[in-house]
Design an enzyme around this catalytic site. Structure first.
Site, mmCIF file in Angstrom:
data_model
loop_
_atom_site.group_PDB
_atom_site.id
_atom_site.type_symbol
_atom_site.label_atom_id
_atom_site.label_comp_id
_atom_site.label_asym_id
_atom_site.label_seq_id
_atom_site.Cartn_x
_atom_site.Cartn_y
_atom_site.Cartn_z
ATOM 1 N N LYS A 1 1.025 -1.335 -0.265
ATOM 2 C CA LYS A 1 0.204 0.146 0.145
ATOM 3 C C LYS A 1 0.859 1.113 -0.110
ATOM 4 C CE LYS A 1 -4.271 -1.871 1.917
ATOM 5 N NZ LYS A 1 -5.265 -1.693 3.020
ATOM 6 N N LYS B 1 -4.963 -11.614 -6.504
ATOM 7 C CA LYS B 1 -6.168 -11.597 -5.735
ATOM 8 C C LYS B 1 -7.139 -10.592 -6.119
ATOM 9 C CE LYS B 1 -4.970 -8.771 -1.908
ATOM 10 N NZ LYS B 1 -5.149 -8.232 -0.798
ATOM 11 N N LYS C 1 -9.834 -4.497 -3.945
ATOM 12 C CA LYS C 1 -10.630 -2.784 -3.986
ATOM 13 C C LYS C 1 -9.682 -2.057 -4.768
ATOM 14 C CE LYS C 1 -12.637 -3.700 0.556
ATOM 15 N NZ LYS C 1 -12.473 -3.534 1.761
HETATM 16 P P1 TYM Z 1 -10.180 -6.163 4.207
HETATM 17 O O1 TYM Z 1 -11.403 -5.203 4.472
HETATM 18 O O2 TYM Z 1 -9.155 -5.570 3.319
HETATM 19 O O3 TYM Z 1 -10.808 -7.350 3.690
HETATM 20 C C1 TYM Z 1 -12.003 -8.249 4.498
HETATM 21 C C2 TYM Z 1 -11.903 -9.500 4.271
HETATM 22 O O4 TYM Z 1 -11.826 -10.117 3.130
HETATM 23 C C3 TYM Z 1 -10.928 -11.079 2.747
HETATM 24 N N1 TYM Z 1 -10.391 -10.958 1.320
HETATM 25 C C4 TYM Z 1 -10.415 -11.754 0.526
HETATM 26 N N2 TYM Z 1 -10.550 -13.376 0.712
HETATM 27 C C5 TYM Z 1 -10.240 -14.027 -0.238
HETATM 28 N N3 TYM Z 1 -10.111 -13.625 -1.605
HETATM 29 C C6 TYM Z 1 -9.656 -12.135 -1.932
HETATM 30 N N4 TYM Z 1 -9.330 -11.835 -3.201
HETATM 31 C C7 TYM Z 1 -9.977 -11.310 -0.702
HETATM 32 N N5 TYM Z 1 -9.774 -10.194 -0.705
HETATM 33 C C8 TYM Z 1 -10.083 -9.789 0.673
HETATM 34 C C9 TYM Z 1 -9.478 -10.482 3.561
HETATM 35 O O5 TYM Z 1 -8.765 -11.398 3.805
HETATM 36 C C10 TYM Z 1 -10.345 -10.356 5.021
HETATM 37 O O6 TYM Z 1 -10.603 -11.265 5.677
HETATM 38 N N6 TYM Z 1 -7.050 -5.685 8.087
HETATM 39 C C11 TYM Z 1 -8.447 -6.466 7.654
HETATM 40 C C12 TYM Z 1 -9.626 -5.948 8.636
HETATM 41 C C13 TYM Z 1 -9.288 -6.242 9.872
HETATM 42 C C14 TYM Z 1 -9.516 -7.489 10.732
HETATM 43 C C15 TYM Z 1 -9.355 -7.087 12.093
HETATM 44 C C16 TYM Z 1 -9.624 -8.687 10.362
HETATM 45 C C17 TYM Z 1 -9.075 -5.253 10.730
HETATM 46 N N7 TYM Z 1 -8.919 -5.701 12.144
HETATM 47 C C18 TYM Z 1 -9.259 -7.885 12.966
HETATM 48 C C19 TYM Z 1 -9.861 -9.677 11.267
HETATM 49 C C20 TYM Z 1 -9.470 -9.441 12.677
HETATM 50 C C21 TYM Z 1 -8.453 -5.786 6.315
HETATM 51 O O7 TYM Z 1 -8.073 -4.987 5.738
HETATM 52 O O8 TYM Z 1 -9.434 -6.679 5.598
#
Ligand code: TYM
Length: 331
Positions: free
Chosen positions: A112, A195, A198
């Site tokens: 990022k 992958k 967004k």
């Molecule tokens: P975020 O908001 O980027 O994504 C949310 C969830 O979607 C999953 N994900 C995917 N899974 C499979 N294939 C893909 N292409 C794909 N893209 C995204 C991510 O693995 C995630 O589970 N840091 C985290 C948010 C967060 C969090 C937490 C998660 C903040 N605090 C505590 C767990 C526990 C994030 O940015 O996810």
């Protein structure tokens, strides 16, 4: 019952199919086995610039998508991260036991930050995985259901829990990642080596709230692979394998069964069936989101109730951590 925590950032109006299949769709059945806590992590979202009014809208519509997917806000806790101040407070304590080098090794930060440029990215982007650790440790979560891209952050959460416990005495549960192998990495439809995300966006990304017809078209124009055989071979046939993964997850039919069903059929037949399965899921999903968004007050009430319940767990945990660290008791 064991405890579970997970969150999704409200950085878009719509979640994409990777968020859904990699995370949200798994959250739903886990509610039966775990006391589940699901958060719209708005504190995380501001690690990149957000327009205030847009962020507010996205926070609500993200919560609506949790509910539309089948998260039950009575059985589980659904809340907005900024409503529970203990997240930011514990993150500070944890940041003081995180090594600078350790934080620097987080690959998502490197990705990022390289996109934003070092001057364009705030310190929050750098400390973000520490806030994530605080999210999880505050609730003594045993399991954290996420996609593959979060594995390294979860490793840090585990390290910080162990380090704190070692230094100050047993305080935090060491959480384990709950990553469903099959759907842990849904690929971009146009660049199946990457992958779905967004930030990549575009015609390879299926946004759940997009016009379903446009999404069906994206599926029909998904990149497939050389040859014509429908086989599950992520290494050599990433495009076709991704479509099989998506179809399997949406239809509940396992991949080998699909492969034998499509024997002798063409890529076009596979895409047609993926599009149908996707529409069958997404049309009622959108209707539920739309319905939920007609009553913002009801949605805000659900989040307020969730925040109250989350705080009842988070506040004593933070107090315990503060006490262990040696802070004078003040509240
Ligand atoms: P975020 O908001 O980027 O994504 C949310 C969830 O979607 C999953 N994900 C995917 N899974 C499979 N294939 C893909 N292409 C794909 N893209 C995204 C991510 O693995 C995630 O589970 N840091 C985290 C948010 C967060 C969090 C937490 C998660 C903040 N605090 C505590 C767990 C526990 C994030 O940015 O996810």
């Amino acid at each position: 019952r064991p405890r579970l925590f997970s969150g999704i950032q409200p950085t878009n109006d719509s979640l994409h199919l990777g968020n859904y299949l990699g995370a949200l769709a798994n959250w739903v059945p886990l509610q039966a086995e775990y006391d589940a806590i699901y958060s719209v992590v708005d504190l995380h979202a501001i690690t990149l610039p957000q327009e205030p009014a847009v962020l507010r809208h996205r926070t609500r519509v993200t919560a609506a998508q949790f509910l539309a997917a089948g998260i039950d806000p009575v059985r589980s806790i659904v809340f907005c991260q900024s409503h529970v101040p203990e997240h930011a407070e514990l993150a500070w304590v944890l940041s003081c036991i995180t090594g600078f080098g350790e934080a620097s090794r987080m690959t998502q930060f490197k990705d990022k930050a390289s996109r934003e440029g070092t001057d364009g990215s705030g310190v929050g982007l750098f400390t973000y995985p520490i806030l994530q650790a605080a999210d999880i440790l505050l609730y003594d979560a045993d399991a954290v259901p996420v996609g593959e891209d979060q594995r390294q952050h979860l490793e840090l959460s585990r390290d910080l829990a162990q380090r704190f416990n070692h230094r100050f005495g047993e305080t935090f549960v060491v959480p384990r990642p709950h990553i469903v192998k099959e759907t842990a990495k849904i690929a971009d439809l146009q660049n199946p080596e990457k992958k779905m995300s967004k930030s990549l966006g575009g015609s390879g990304c299926l946004d759940l709230l997009d016009d379903p017809k446009a999404s069906a078209k994206k599926i029909r124009s998904a990149v497939t692979d050389a040859g014509r055989e429908i086989a599950f071979d992520p290494e050599n046939k990433p495009g076709v394998s991704n479509l099989l993964t998506i179809l399997s997850a949406l239809s509940g039919t396992d991949v080998p069964t699909l492969v034998s069903k499509f024997e002798g059929a063409g890529y076009g037949d596979l895409k047609k069936e993926v599009a149908e399965a996707y529409l069958g899921f997404v049309e009622p999903f959108q209707a539920r989101v739309e319905e939920l968004m007609t009553d913002e007050q009801a949605l805000d009430d659900i989040l307020a109730d969730g925040a109250r319940r989350a705080r009842a767990l988070a506040a004593p945990k933070l107090a315990e951590a503060y006490d262990k660290v040696g802070f004078l008791r003040g509240r």
